[in-house]
Design a protein around this motif. Structure first.
Motif, mmCIF file in Angstrom:
data_model
loop_
_atom_site.group_PDB
_atom_site.id
_atom_site.type_symbol
_atom_site.label_atom_id
_atom_site.label_comp_id
_atom_site.label_asym_id
_atom_site.label_seq_id
_atom_site.Cartn_x
_atom_site.Cartn_y
_atom_site.Cartn_z
ATOM 1 N N ARG A 11 0.812 -1.224 0.000
ATOM 2 C CA ARG A 11 0.000 0.000 0.000
ATOM 3 C C ARG A 11 0.843 1.271 0.000
ATOM 4 O O ARG A 11 0.351 2.345 -0.353
ATOM 5 C CB ARG A 11 -0.940 0.001 1.217
ATOM 6 N N ARG A 12 2.118 1.177 0.375
ATOM 7 C CA ARG A 12 2.955 2.375 0.403
ATOM 8 C C ARG A 12 3.866 2.465 -0.828
ATOM 9 O O ARG A 12 4.774 3.296 -0.861
ATOM 10 C CB ARG A 12 3.801 2.398 1.681
ATOM 11 N N THR A 13 3.625 1.621 -1.833
ATOM 12 C CA THR A 13 4.432 1.680 -3.052
ATOM 13 C C THR A 13 4.203 3.009 -3.774
ATOM 14 O O THR A 13 3.064 3.450 -3.954
ATOM 15 C CB THR A 13 4.069 0.518 -3.994
ATOM 16 N N THR A 14 5.285 3.641 -4.189
ATOM 17 C CA THR A 14 5.203 4.948 -4.861
ATOM 18 C C THR A 14 5.610 4.808 -6.332
ATOM 19 O O THR A 14 6.153 3.786 -6.763
ATOM 20 C CB THR A 14 6.134 5.969 -4.193
ATOM 21 N N LYS A 15 5.378 5.860 -7.086
ATOM 22 C CA LYS A 15 5.793 5.875 -8.485
ATOM 23 C C LYS A 15 7.314 5.781 -8.594
ATOM 24 O O LYS A 15 7.853 5.166 -9.522
ATOM 25 C CB LYS A 15 5.273 7.129 -9.183
ATOM 26 N N VAL A 33 9.894 5.771 -19.610
ATOM 27 C CA VAL A 33 8.628 5.318 -19.036
ATOM 28 C C VAL A 33 7.591 6.425 -19.180
ATOM 29 O O VAL A 33 7.883 7.606 -18.943
ATOM 30 C CB VAL A 33 8.802 4.942 -17.543
ATOM 31 N N GLY A 34 6.398 6.053 -19.601
ATOM 32 C CA GLY A 34 5.330 7.031 -19.750
ATOM 33 C C GLY A 34 4.546 7.224 -18.464
ATOM 34 O O GLY A 34 5.107 7.202 -17.360
ATOM 35 N N ARG A 35 3.248 7.359 -18.600
ATOM 36 C CA ARG A 35 2.396 7.654 -17.451
ATOM 37 C C ARG A 35 2.282 6.438 -16.540
ATOM 38 O O ARG A 35 2.183 5.295 -16.982
ATOM 39 C CB ARG A 35 1.007 8.062 -17.931
ATOM 40 N N ILE A 36 2.278 6.695 -15.240
ATOM 41 C CA ILE A 36 2.098 5.650 -14.229
ATOM 42 C C ILE A 36 0.838 5.977 -13.435
ATOM 43 O O ILE A 36 0.677 7.099 -12.945
ATOM 44 C CB ILE A 36 3.301 5.568 -13.266
ATOM 45 N N GLU A 37 -0.058 4.983 -13.323
ATOM 46 C CA GLU A 37 -1.268 5.160 -12.522
ATOM 47 C C GLU A 37 -1.300 4.118 -11.418
ATOM 48 O O GLU A 37 -1.133 2.916 -11.667
ATOM 49 C CB GLU A 37 -2.519 5.018 -13.398
ATOM 50 N N LEU A 38 -1.511 4.581 -10.194
ATOM 51 C CA LEU A 38 -1.636 3.699 -9.035
ATOM 52 C C LEU A 38 -3.089 3.645 -8.609
ATOM 53 O O LEU A 38 -3.704 4.678 -8.346
ATOM 54 C CB LEU A 38 -0.769 4.211 -7.875
ATOM 55 N N ARG A 39 -3.659 2.428 -8.552
ATOM 56 C CA ARG A 39 -5.050 2.247 -8.122
ATOM 57 C C ARG A 39 -5.084 1.123 -7.099
ATOM 58 O O ARG A 39 -5.043 -0.060 -7.461
ATOM 59 C CB ARG A 39 -5.956 1.903 -9.311
ATOM 60 N N GLY A 40 -5.115 1.520 -5.825
ATOM 61 C CA GLY A 40 -5.109 0.514 -4.771
ATOM 62 C C GLY A 40 -3.803 -0.264 -4.806
ATOM 63 O O GLY A 40 -2.719 0.304 -4.729
ATOM 64 N N ARG A 41 -3.931 -1.582 -5.002
ATOM 65 C CA ARG A 41 -2.750 -2.442 -4.997
ATOM 66 C C ARG A 41 -2.316 -2.815 -6.421
ATOM 67 O O ARG A 41 -1.551 -3.749 -6.612
ATOM 68 C CB ARG A 41 -3.024 -3.700 -4.181
ATOM 69 N N GLU A 42 -2.817 -2.081 -7.413
ATOM 70 C CA GLU A 42 -2.458 -2.348 -8.800
ATOM 71 C C GLU A 42 -1.906 -1.083 -9.435
ATOM 72 O O GLU A 42 -2.301 0.033 -9.097
ATOM 73 C CB GLU A 42 -3.677 -2.834 -9.591
ATOM 74 N N ALA A 43 -0.975 -1.270 -10.382
ATOM 75 C CA ALA A 43 -0.419 -0.139 -11.125
ATOM 76 C C ALA A 43 -0.438 -0.459 -12.607
ATOM 77 O O ALA A 43 -0.271 -1.614 -13.011
ATOM 78 C CB ALA A 43 1.007 0.146 -10.677
ATOM 79 N N GLY A 65 9.618 -4.592 -3.079
ATOM 80 C CA GLY A 65 9.361 -4.379 -1.656
ATOM 81 C C GLY A 65 9.436 -5.708 -0.928
ATOM 82 O O GLY A 65 10.394 -6.469 -1.072
ATOM 83 N N GLU A 66 8.357 -6.017 -0.156
ATOM 84 C CA GLU A 66 8.371 -7.263 0.616
ATOM 85 C C GLU A 66 7.677 -8.418 -0.083
ATOM 86 O O GLU A 66 7.633 -9.525 0.437
ATOM 87 C CB GLU A 66 7.687 -7.051 1.979
ATOM 88 N N GLY A 67 7.086 -8.177 -1.256
ATOM 89 C CA GLY A 67 6.329 -9.242 -1.898
ATOM 90 C C GLY A 67 6.634 -9.375 -3.380
ATOM 91 O O GLY A 67 7.218 -8.487 -4.008
ATOM 92 N N ARG A 68 6.235 -10.517 -3.928
ATOM 93 C CA ARG A 68 6.411 -10.759 -5.356
ATOM 94 C C ARG A 68 5.212 -10.209 -6.119
ATOM 95 O O ARG A 68 4.092 -10.206 -5.613
ATOM 96 C CB ARG A 68 6.586 -12.247 -5.628
ATOM 97 N N VAL A 69 5.455 -9.787 -7.345
ATOM 98 C CA VAL A 69 4.390 -9.167 -8.131
ATOM 99 C C VAL A 69 4.104 -9.977 -9.386
ATOM 100 O O VAL A 69 4.983 -10.631 -9.945
ATOM 101 C CB VAL A 69 4.745 -7.716 -8.530
ATOM 102 N N ARG A 70 2.849 -9.934 -9.788
ATOM 103 C CA ARG A 70 2.436 -10.455 -11.084
ATOM 104 C C ARG A 70 2.507 -9.308 -12.084
ATOM 105 O O ARG A 70 2.064 -8.195 -11.798
ATOM 106 C CB ARG A 70 1.006 -10.991 -11.028
ATOM 107 N N VAL A 71 3.057 -9.604 -13.243
ATOM 108 C CA VAL A 71 3.226 -8.574 -14.267
ATOM 109 C C VAL A 71 2.709 -9.123 -15.592
ATOM 110 O O VAL A 71 3.036 -10.251 -15.979
ATOM 111 C CB VAL A 71 4.718 -8.174 -14.421
ATOM 112 N N TRP A 72 1.879 -8.356 -16.279
ATOM 113 C CA TRP A 72 1.432 -8.737 -17.618
ATOM 114 C C TRP A 72 1.188 -7.474 -18.433
ATOM 115 O O TRP A 72 1.090 -6.377 -17.885
ATOM 116 C CB TRP A 72 0.189 -9.618 -17.563
ATOM 117 N N ALA A 73 1.093 -7.669 -19.749
ATOM 118 C CA ALA A 73 0.967 -6.517 -20.646
ATOM 119 C C ALA A 73 -0.301 -6.632 -21.470
ATOM 120 O O ALA A 73 -0.738 -7.725 -21.815
ATOM 121 C CB ALA A 73 2.180 -6.436 -21.571
ATOM 122 N N ASP A 74 -0.890 -5.469 -21.791
ATOM 123 C CA ASP A 74 -1.982 -5.455 -22.757
ATOM 124 C C ASP A 74 -1.415 -5.794 -24.129
ATOM 125 O O ASP A 74 -0.298 -5.400 -24.464
ATOM 126 C CB ASP A 74 -2.631 -4.065 -22.811
#
Length: 714
Positions: A11-15, A33-43, A65-74
């Protein structure tokens, strides 16, 4: 610019954190890197054209941070379905299926009253909360019962079912998603991931069977990864599965069996699967010990020093493998919601193993200390605190919470690293848990019960794949007719058989369930007459069971009772679309009573009907918890000493509906161990070649009877 998605974030992840992550782990200069949008626990992050695939490959499963992330692309090609290839087609079909499921649920909710929804078996209404607790890895556990404490009605909501809990009797959009973890005669317990403060505000609750949106998302991500893979093992496996490259095998000596009870066909299937460099199939007809061979394969791979990912489409199928691995003292860990795991196996789930880890016990102490510091910093005191004291207390508390999270993540990593085999459903796998781990072998049991997209998920983490199943039994369940027509109902197993042929598979041929006469028709129709009944079951009959009387009905393995000409007409269920046959149901009652009077226990009897309306009618007429009555789908993978099948269809037009999918009859007829009784109208059935041959088989076996031969016409 293409969009990159990342979740779940702290929850404290920043751009700035995301920019540093993209630069250090992905090799992308932050200036691009272009625009970054943070929405809750997703970016969502805009990245340069041509970078999305390499960033997904580099970042998916990495620590942020302290956890692993899932990453995918449109992927624009997938979004607009132009120039549709194999994976864009499957993605489009998944979208059709998701829409059909949502539409079906909405129509269902609008059409049925609460009482009707409950009778259908997919809802429980008029419930009250009788107890609230915490357990199963920190989930909220609610115990629910009927407000008058009456016994719960028959329901398809079983242990492991995903459910939606809402207030009142009408289905609402606001509520809580959860999983059933216990079910008794008058009580059901639900594990919820989160709850609000409104549990005490309502005196009535409702449970409905829920869909799984996360599973659909994971399938789409896997398809996209497979489509875009370049220069990695996933790309090589993709080319084998699509027939672009020949699967490779290497010669291996027969391994020394760890299970001395394996037959020759099972040993050969295991040897063949171990020899595969890319892909192998184990074809297991009913009763041939497919899962026994799969467990042996996993254990042999472990002996070779390999890491194994063992999966299946359903929790029950995963538990079947997992239970045997634990009994064999293999170092196995079960992933997934503990409520979806059989109770006696839950202590081996990741959630509960983490709960018992020494680091996590320390983490809990740190969390308690942090809460004390937060309370102290917020408490009003008359004495003025030292300047900065409150801020220092809050900062120390935050530091303690960060340490606690690191300890928990460390515990998870240690448990997963030590395991030789991880067990999970195909759609229960995620980068958030598995990270960047690689497995030498992935095994998918009951692979024919999964749509193809579900089978691509384990491929993201494995170097070799073994599929085990039987494409001659029921296919995956698909709601959308358009998606079915497009091929979503074809499993990856079936596609591989059609594309690559039998050279990539080994069939098991010794069956350990059925009397030979019950087995033979299925063997002739579906398995090239290759099945052989083991000596222990070849001639066994009901009359051989302790307490069962020896009489003509129990001393023969087969009966077909022909209702043609007796006026046993089918009808449409009132206020529904399913079909029933009242006279046939009455005859089923008589045959069940005959079995019970001969001394067979109700728990050893199954009644199967292809139509839900007939199932409901039979449940009304035949009481008793131990007697099981269900559809064909409900009995796949099961067996009983005696099985009675009510075919329902009886009309002058010869219409048999979805009985035309003869795989349903293959499943229904092969559930019986010692006695099979089929009730149907030959005049309606015989126009179909399969049923014509079935009638001839019963007649040649001396098992054909007419309803007129019964003591009285029902």
């Amino acid at each position: 610019m293409p969009l990159l998605h990342l979740e779940p974030l702290h929850r404290r992840t920043t751009k700035s954190d995301l920019l540093a992550f993209l630069e250090s782990a992905g090799g992308l200069n932050r200036r691009h890197v272009g625009r970054i949008e943070l929405r809750g626990r997703e970016a969502t992050v805009e990245v340069p054209e041509g970078w999305q695939d390499r960033l997904v490959k580099a970042l998916d499963g990495q620590l942020l941070g302290e956890g692993r992330v899932r990453v995918w692309a449109d992927n624009p090609a997938i979004s607009n379905a132009s120039g549709e290839d194999h994976f864009t087609r499957l993605t489009r079909l998944l979208d059709l299926e998701s829409k059909a499921e949502a539409r079906q649920a909405a129509e269902y909710a609008a059409r049925l009253s609460p009482a009707e929804a409950e009778r259908s078996g997919t809802s429980l209404v008029d419930l009250v909360v009788v107890d609230e607790d915490t357990g199963l890895g920190g989930h909220t556990l609610l115990q629910l019962a009927k407000h008058n404490r009456a016994p719960l009605p028959w329901t398809r909501l079983g242990v492991g079912s995903p459910v939606f809990l809402s207030a009142g009797s009408g289905r609402r959009t606001d509520g809580y998603h959860g999983v059933i973890c216990q079910r008794g005669t008058i009580m059901v317990q639900v594990a919820l991931g989160r709850t609000g403060d409104d549990l005490a505000d309502h005196d009535r609750w409702r449970l409905d069977l829920s869909g799984d949106e996360v599973a659909a998302t994971r399938q789409k991500v896997a398809l996209q990864r497979a489509r875009s893979a370049r220069g990695e093992r996933l790309a090589e496996l993709r080319d084998v599965l699509l027939g672009r490259r020949e699967p490779q095998f290497h010669a291996l000596p027969d391994p020394t069996p760890l299970n001395s009870g394996l037959d020759a066909a099972q040993r050969e299937a295991v040897r063949f699967a171990l020899s595969a460099r890319d892909l192998a199939l184990i074809h297991g007809p009913p009763g041939t010990g497919k899962t026994t061979a799969v467990v042996e394969l996993i254990r042999q791979a472990i002996r070779r020093g390999e890491k194994v990912l063992a999966t299946a489409p359903s929790n029950m199928a995963v538990d079947n493998i997992f239970e045997r691995l634990i009994a064999a003292r293999e170092n196995a860990v079960r992933l997934g919601h503990p409520a979806r795991v059989m109770p006696h196996l839950r202590e081996h789930t990741l959630d509960l193993l983490v709960d018992e880890h020494a680091d996590v016990r320390l983490a809990r102490k740190l969390v308690k200390e942090a809460r004390v510091l937060f309370r102290q910093a917020s408490r009003y005191t008359r004495a003025r605190p030292e300047p900065g004291a409150k801020q220092a207390a809050r900062q120390e508390a935050k530091s303690l919470l960060d340490d606690a999270r690191r300890l928990e993540a460390q515990a998870v990593e240690q448990i997963l690293d030590r395991a030789d085999v991880l067990c999970a459903t195909t759609t229960g796998l995620s980068s958030e848990i598995l990270g960047t781990r690689r497995f030498d072998l992935a095994v998918i049991d009951e692979a024919c019960q999964s749509t193809e997209p579900g089978c691509w998920i384990p491929l993201l983490w494995c170097d070799r794949l073994v599929l085990a199943g039987d494409h001659c039994q029921l296919p995956p369940t698909v709601v959308s007719q358009e998606a079915t027509s497009g091929g979503l109902g074809r499993s990856l197993f079936e596609c591989c058989i059609d594309l690559l042929g039998r050279p990539i598979s080994r069939r098991l041929t010794v069956q350990y369930r059925m009397h030979q006469s019950i087995m033979d028709f299925s063997s002739l129709e579906f398995y090239d007459a290759e099945l052989e009944a083991d000596d222990k079951v070849r001639t066994h009959l009901l009359a051989d069971l302790p307490g069962v009387q020896a009489e003509p009905f129990t001393e023969t393995p087969l009966d077909f009772i022909d209702t043609a000409g007796a006026g046993f007409d089918e009808e449409i269920e009132p206020d529904g679309e399913s079909r029933l046959n009242r006279q046939e149901a009455t005859l089923v009652q008589r045959k069940v009573r005959q079995l019970l009077e001969a001394g067979l226990a109700a728990a050893d009897i199954a009644v199967i009907a292809p139509y839900a309306a007939q199932v409901r009618l039979l449940r009304q007429q035949l009481s008793g918890e131990e007697l099981e009555i269900d559809s064909v789908d409900g009995f796949q993978g099961r067996e009983k000493e005696a099985v009675i099948i009510s075919l329902v269809r009886s009309n002058p037009r010869g219409e048999i509906g979805f009985l035309g999918d003869v795989r349903r009859m293959n499943v229904a007829m092969t559930r019986a161990r010692r006695k099979l009784v089929v009730i149907g109208d030959s005049a309606t059935l015989a126009a179909h070649p399969f049923y014509s041959r079935m009638l001839e088989y019963f007649e040649s076996a001396g098992a054909y009877h007419t309803v007129w031969e019964e003591e009285e016409v029902v």
